[in-house]
Each structure stands twice: as structure tokens, then as C-alpha cells.
Design an enzyme around this catalytic site. Structure first.
Site, PDB file in Angstrom:
ATOM      1  N   LEU A   1      27.274 110.905 128.398  1.00 58.28           N
ATOM      2  CA  LEU A   1      27.798 110.641 127.053  1.00 58.28           C
ATOM      3  C   LEU A   1      28.679 111.772 126.537  1.00 58.28           C
ATOM      4  CD1 LEU A   1      24.674 109.063 125.288  1.00 58.28           C
ATOM      5  CD2 LEU A   1      26.614 107.904 126.355  1.00 58.28           C
ATOM      6  N   LYS A   2      28.589 112.950 127.140  1.00 53.73           N
ATOM      7  CA  LYS A   2      29.403 114.111 126.709  1.00 53.73           C
ATOM      8  C   LYS A   2      29.391 114.226 125.188  1.00 53.73           C
ATOM      9  CE  LYS A   2      32.526 114.471 130.695  1.00 53.73           C
ATOM     10  NZ  LYS A   2      32.162 113.437 131.645  1.00 53.73           N
TER      11      LYS A   2
ATOM     12  N   ILE B   1      27.780 115.982 115.028  1.00 54.06           N
ATOM     13  CA  ILE B   1      26.839 116.755 114.216  1.00 54.06           C
ATOM     14  C   ILE B   1      25.442 116.611 114.843  1.00 54.06           C
ATOM     15  CG2 ILE B   1      28.173 116.562 112.086  1.00 54.06           C
ATOM     16  CD1 ILE B   1      26.136 114.379 111.208  1.00 54.06           C
TER      17      ILE B   1
ATOM     18  N   ASN C   1      22.504 115.774 113.896  1.00 54.41           N
ATOM     19  CA  ASN C   1      21.743 114.562 113.600  1.00 54.41           C
ATOM     20  C   ASN C   1      22.214 113.385 114.466  1.00 54.41           C
ATOM     21  OD1 ASN C   1      19.847 113.061 111.881  1.00 54.41           O
ATOM     22  ND2 ASN C   1      21.701 111.991 111.224  1.00 54.41           N
TER      23      ASN C   1
ATOM     24  N   THR D   1      35.891 119.943 135.062  1.00 51.27           N
ATOM     25  CA  THR D   1      36.415 120.517 136.308  1.00 51.27           C
ATOM     26  C   THR D   1      37.940 120.535 136.400  1.00 51.27           C
ATOM     27  OG1 THR D   1      36.319 118.413 137.455  1.00 51.27           O
ATOM     28  CG2 THR D   1      34.377 119.807 137.611  1.00 51.27           C
TER      29      THR D   1
ATOM     30  N   GLY E   1      32.622 110.054 142.784  1.00 47.52           N
ATOM     31  CA  GLY E   1      33.090 108.820 142.167  1.00 47.52           C
ATOM     32  C   GLY E   1      33.984 108.032 143.080  1.00 47.52           C
TER      33      GLY E   1
HETATM   34  O1  C5P Z   1      36.911 112.254 140.785  1.00 49.21           O
HETATM   35  P1  C5P Z   1      35.691 111.405 140.868  1.00 49.21           P
HETATM   36  O2  C5P Z   1      36.023 109.939 140.839  1.00 49.21           O
HETATM   37  O3  C5P Z   1      34.764 111.781 142.001  1.00 49.21           O
HETATM   38  O4  C5P Z   1      34.914 111.701 139.508  1.00 49.21           O
HETATM   39  C1  C5P Z   1      33.544 111.402 139.349  1.00 49.21           C
HETATM   40  C2  C5P Z   1      33.086 111.918 138.010  1.00 49.21           C
HETATM   41  O5  C5P Z   1      33.308 113.301 137.933  1.00 49.21           O
HETATM   42  C3  C5P Z   1      33.805 111.306 136.802  1.00 49.21           C
HETATM   43  O6  C5P Z   1      32.997 110.300 136.261  1.00 49.21           O
HETATM   44  C4  C5P Z   1      34.003 112.445 135.833  1.00 49.21           C
HETATM   45  O7  C5P Z   1      33.086 112.423 134.755  1.00 49.21           O
HETATM   46  C5  C5P Z   1      33.733 113.662 136.649  1.00 49.21           C
HETATM   47  N1  C5P Z   1      34.996 114.382 136.740  1.00 49.21           N
HETATM   48  C6  C5P Z   1      35.083 115.654 136.212  1.00 49.21           C
HETATM   49  N2  C5P Z   1      36.267 116.324 136.289  1.00 49.21           N
HETATM   50  C7  C5P Z   1      37.358 115.750 136.850  1.00 49.21           C
HETATM   51  C8  C5P Z   1      37.288 114.469 137.389  1.00 49.21           C
HETATM   52  C9  C5P Z   1      36.064 113.803 137.310  1.00 49.21           C
HETATM   53  O8  C5P Z   1      34.121 116.175 135.687  1.00 49.21           O
HETATM   54  N3  C5P Z   1      38.487 116.429 136.925  1.00 49.21           N
END
Ligand code: C5P
Length: 235
Positions: free
Chosen positions: A62-63, A67, A69, A119, A209
Site C-alpha cells: 500500500l506504500k 496522517i 490516523n 529502487t 514481477g
Molecule cells: O520490475 P518488476 O516487475 O520486477 O517489479 C516488481 C515490483 O517491484 C513492483 O511491483 C514494484 O513495486 C517494485 N519496484 C520497485 N522499484 C522499481 C520497479 C519495481 O520497487 N524501480
């Protein structure tokens, strides 16, 4: 550790059919999925309940950055779905992280992970938003905050895993997206590494992913990830 629970497959899909097709194809080879904002918003929480009901762990990405609450309410809702992990932005600071940890107490299976630096972000991206110093320095600063507020772990790029393990100790969860198999393009990850390198450095889980979900055969692609983690395992 069992690679089927150590490798988290990110279901970054926009329909239930597309996500379900990946889940059906991977079967028992994947016991841990990441559901992010795209899939959750597109198909709703029932899909998450269904994954949990079939014995699969879910990382609900969910990142949260709100706030305290509102963060607490979202964490409680995630816990009620039965998920195993939920993410909160470390940049939100002590109040937000502590609210998330407190809200998770009613759900003993729920782990709160602080997102350090996405990343794809580079040192110059950080400078643009007024954060001086390196991405690694910022990751470690936020990881300290996560530890002090009682978070169960952090999300970070594979490049920062070794110093994070040294900082956080053996029990912390360190979950690393941004991995690519050897020879694969690094997509938009600015700091990629292989799953094996990340685990050797001390990651508890890796998130994969598109290398799996967009592969012509997702099951073979996932098995390549498992083989990278356990090179002597025969498939
Ligand atoms: O690039 P990939 O499809 O493997 O990404 C998998 C997950 O990694 C994504 O759901 C995303 O939340 C995370 N991600 C990340 N930073 C990136 C690309 C993807 O944290 N640059």
C-alpha cells in the site's frame, strides 16, 4: 528457506483474469504474492481474501503515506484481509511508522515494513527533492527510524541489503524488489542485482514481477528464479 515462500511474485495486473491466470499457472510453485495499488484498485479486496483463503501469503504493497490516523485505519483493514505484510513510507517519519506498528498489534500475522528508497531513485533524484547525501545513506537513515518505531523490517534495493542486515540484525525482514535474473534487462531499476546476490547479502525475501508475470511461460521463469537461489536444486 523454502524458495516458494522466499520469492514474492508481484501481481502487477489490471484485471482479475490476468492475475488469476498467473496464480493458476504458478500453482504451488508460488506461495507468496505481492498485490499493489493497481490490482487492488482495479479488482478490489475480495481477490486478496481469496488468495489468503487458499493458503497463499500476501504482501499488500500500500506504500502508505498519510496522517497517522488514516495510516492506522488502512493497516487495520489490511490485517482484517489476512495479509502477511503491509508497507508504509519511511519518509513519513516517526508518527506514521509508529501508528502503523500500533495498528498491526491486533493482527499477529501482520508485518509492517517501511519503504526506504524506491529502487528506481538515484542520488540525483534525491537531491531534486531536497535530500542531500546518497541513496544508501537515506536508506540506512530510514531503516534506523523503522527499527526505532518497531517496524518488522524494510523494503530496499538489493544494493543496500548487506549494510541493512548489519544494522538491523538477524530477525529483521529485508524485502528487496529491483532484482533481475543474470542476462536480463534491468527495466527501470536503477540499482538491480540477481535474486541470489540479494539473498546471499542477507535479504529475507525478493520480489519479482514482470520477469515472471510477463514471461511466455511464467512457471518456467519462476523456476529459473528458484534455480538462481538454489543452484544445486534439480528441476
Ligand atoms: O520490475 P518488476 O516487475 O520486477 O517489479 C516488481 C515490483 O517491484 C513492483 O511491483 C514494484 O513495486 C517494485 N519496484 C520497485 N522499484 C522499481 C520497479 C519495481 O520497487 N524501480
Amino acid at each position: 528457506m523454502d524458495p516458494t515462500r522466499q520469492v514474492i511474485v508481484a501481481l502487477d495486473c489490471d484485471t482479475r483474469q490476468a492475475a488469476q491466470a498467473v496464480v493458476d499457472r504458478l500453482g504451488d510453485a508460488c506461495r507468496f504474492y505481492k498485490v499493489g495499488l493497481e490490482l487492488l484498485t482495479a479488482v478490489g479486496p475480495q481477490f486478496v481474501r481469496d488468495l489468503v483463503a487458499q493458503g497463499t501469503e500476501v504482501f499488500l504493497d500500500l506504500k502508505l503515506f498519510e496522517i497517522p490516523n488514516s495510516v492506522a485505519g488502512a493497516v487495520r483493514a489490511a490485517g482484517a484481509l489476512g495479509v502477511s505484510m503491509v508497507t508504509v513510507h519511511g519518509m513519513g517519519g516517526t508518527g506514521i511508522l509508529a501508528a502503523a506498528v500500533e495498528a498491526a498489534r491486533d493482527h499477529p500475522g501482520l508485518r509492517v515494513l517501511a519503504l526506504t528508497v524506491v529502487t528506481s531513485v538515484t542520488d540525483s533524484d534525491l537531491a531534486d527533492i531536497g535530500v542531500s547525501g546518497s541513496a544508501e545513506g537515506q536508506v540506512l537513515r530510514l531503516a534506523r527510524l523503522a527499527r526505532e518505531t518497531g517496524c518488522h523490517g524494510v523494503i530496499a534495493s538489493p544494493r543496500e541489503v548487506a549494510p541493512l542486515r548489519a544494522l538491523l540484525g538477524a530477525d529483521a525482514l529485508i524485502v528487496t524488489p529491483g532484482v533481475a535474473l543474470p542476462g536480463e534487462s534491468a527495466a527501470e531499476h536503477a540499482r538491480p542485482a540477481t535474486p541470489r546476490a540479494a539473498i546471499i547479502d542477507g535479504a529475507s525475501h525478493v520480489v519479482v514481477g514482470r520477469s515472471v508475470t510477463r514471461a511466455r511461460d511464467p512457471l518456467s521463469a519462476l523456476r529459473r528464479v528458484h534455480a538462481d537461489l538454489s543452484p544445486r536444486r534439480a528441476y
